[in-house]
Design an enzyme around this catalytic site. Structure first.
Site, PDB file in Angstrom:
ATOM      1  CG  ASN A  48      15.703 -22.523  10.786  1.00  0.00           C
ATOM      2  OD1 ASN A  48      16.206 -23.392  10.066  1.00  0.00           O
ATOM      3  ND2 ASN A  48      14.428 -22.209  10.720  1.00  0.00           N
ATOM      4  NE  ARG A  93      12.664 -26.042  11.499  1.00  0.00           N
ATOM      5  CZ  ARG A  93      12.164 -25.740  10.318  1.00  0.00           C
ATOM      6  NH1 ARG A  93      12.620 -24.720   9.635  1.00  0.00           N
ATOM      7  NH2 ARG A  93      11.191 -26.461   9.813  1.00  0.00           N
ATOM      8  CG  HIS A 122       4.880 -27.847  10.233  1.00  0.00           C
ATOM      9  ND1 HIS A 122       3.958 -28.123   9.262  1.00  0.00           N
ATOM     10  CD2 HIS A 122       5.735 -26.942   9.710  1.00  0.00           C
ATOM     11  CE1 HIS A 122       4.241 -27.405   8.180  1.00  0.00           C
ATOM     12  NE2 HIS A 122       5.321 -26.684   8.423  1.00  0.00           N
ATOM     13  NE  ARG A 147       6.753 -27.885   0.596  1.00  0.00           N
ATOM     14  CZ  ARG A 147       6.855 -27.551   1.878  1.00  0.00           C
ATOM     15  NH1 ARG A 147       5.959 -27.959   2.760  1.00  0.00           N
ATOM     16  NH2 ARG A 147       7.869 -26.826   2.292  1.00  0.00           N
ATOM     17  CD  GLU A 157       7.684 -23.808  13.811  1.00  0.00           C
ATOM     18  OE1 GLU A 157       7.335 -22.829  13.124  1.00  0.00           O
ATOM     19  OE2 GLU A 157       8.044 -24.878  13.319  1.00  0.00           O
TER      20      GLU A 157
END
Ligand code: AMP
Length: 399
Positions: free
Chosen positions: A7, A90, A179, A240, A383
């Site tokens: 990743n 990823r 996601h 956010r 994940e």
């Protein structure tokens, strides 16, 4: 087969080596400050840390150190790079191009590059990670697993914004959602926990971490999700904003003399829990401050609770009901206060939780109250295993 999961971020690279015969993680590592002074690799094997501090000017240098650490005589877990059967990368934004994970070839790399304007902060570093691994391991097959691809099953009424259709046709402006690997993983685990095929279930999955997104998964397919063309949309997050009336931005920008970039920086990095509570972007700190009587901290938490409830109501309405609600990621797996608050007054939907069962952290648990028609589940996300499994499936018999 041993599979390496990578990743890559702009100045960091996370990796994990998994033995797919047992799905056991052999080593886990993080390289920080790539291209910046103070580059550092930290690898963990059986809880033991191995740290390498050396200049790493780019992702190629970082990848070399990663391979060195994995094959190190004392701290490594394999004797040579050849033991790594495949690499799973990823990739954040697959656009409309990728509806599933794919084996990486030149065309795939070109498409990832073409999607970069949609994810300027993520796709370019993801691609740098792929190129670096290809350079160091030219004969190892590689797979790209996209955060967006699981949501490509959404119908147009879910993915279009109410702006002129031309912007979608020409510029691909639409909801992509993120996601995806997490929503996919927990939906599969939910089906296993309930002992029913995924194709028979209506699920609402709540991935609540630093970034948060909700998804409606109808008979195994994502039919709606809260994040949008970028990960800014949806519920309030660590830093956010989540949903905002777009006209508010013009008002703030005019009043405060801000550029578009400055405004977006505020929405991405200075809003959410941090902006409302004034305390922190981290839920643990915000919960603690609220407990000590900080009203703004409590309001930021209440905003998240309300946001989640609204999406649950909306998604249940869209799917004509819901069979299970799943909580996952840092906040979803750990905060019993959040799960209790969100699930309060949900009896109208046929959902209630058992507060005793809810008193658990980070463990697969059915926390539904006896008789609750809708099951409420905690499922720690994974994940990495999704990336590793997809990689094995795509290249397993070729390597
Ligand atoms: P993630 O992005 O999935 O790593 O999740 C990070 C978020 O999970 C942060 O806001 C953390 O504060 C939150 N988190 C982790 N542990 C806990 C906990 N025990 N209680 C509440 N929130 C937690």
């Amino acid at each position: 087969m041993k599979i390496l999961i990578v990743n890559a971020g702009s100045s960091s690279l996370k990796y994990q080596l998994v033995n797919m015969d047992t799905e056991e993680t052999l080593a886990k590592g993080l390289i920080e400050r790539i291209g910046i002074e103070g580059s550092k690799l930290t690898q963990k094997v059986n809880g033991e840390k191995h740290i390498v501090e050396a200049p790493m000017n780019d992702h190629v240098a970082a990848t070399k150190y990663m391979i060195e650490a994995l094959t190190d005589g004392q701290h490594g877990v394999v004797t040579s790079m050849d033991e790594i059967g495949a690499v799973g990368h990823r990739v954040v934004q697959g656009g409309e191009h990728f509806t599933t994970s794919v084996v990486i070839d030149d065309e795939v790399m070109k498409a990832i590059e073409e999607n970069a304007p949609l994810a300027p902060l993520h796709n370019p570093p993801n691609l740098m990670g792929i190129k670096a691994c290809k350079q160091i391991m030219p004969n190892t097959p590689m797979v790209a697993v996209f955060d967006t691809s699981f949501h490509q099953t959404m119908p147009p009424e879910a993915f279009l914004y109410g702006v002129p259709l031309d912007y979608y046709r020409r510029l691909r402006v639409r909801r992509y959602g993120f996601h995806g690997t997490s929503h996919r993983y927990v939906s599969q685990r939910a089906a296993a926990m309930l002992g029913k095929p995924l194709e028979e279930l209506r699920l609402i999955t709540c991935h609540l971490g630093n970034g948060s997104s909700m998804a409606a998964i109808d008979h195994g397919k994502s039919v709606d999700t809260s994040m949008g063309m970028t990960p800014l949309e949806g519920v309030i997050m660590g830093t956010r904003s989540g949903n905002v009336d777009p006209a508010v931005l013009q008002f703030i920008m005019n009043s405060e003399h801000l550029s578009v970039d400055e405004m977006l920086d505020i929405l991405n990095k200075k809003s959410g829990f941090l902006g409302i509570s004034g305390v922190s972007s981290d839920m643990r700190d915000v919960e603690e401050a609220a407990e000590q009587g900080n009203k703004d901290a409590q309001i930021s938490i209440d905003m998240l609770y309300r946001g989640i409830k609204k999406y649950i109501g909306a998604y249940a309405a869209i799917m004509g009901g819901v069979d299970a609600i799943v909580f996952t990621a840092g906040i979803g797996e750990n905060s019993k206060e959040l799960r209790e608050a969100v699930m309060t007054n949900m009896e109208f939907l046929g959902a209630s939780i058992d507060t005793e069962k809810n008193n658990v952290r980070g463990k697969e648990t059915d926390i539904s109250a006896p008789g609750s028609k809708v099951k409420v589940l905690i499922i720690p996300t994974d994940e990495e295993i999704v990336i590793a499994r997809d990689t094995l499936e795509l290249v397993g018999n070729k390597a």
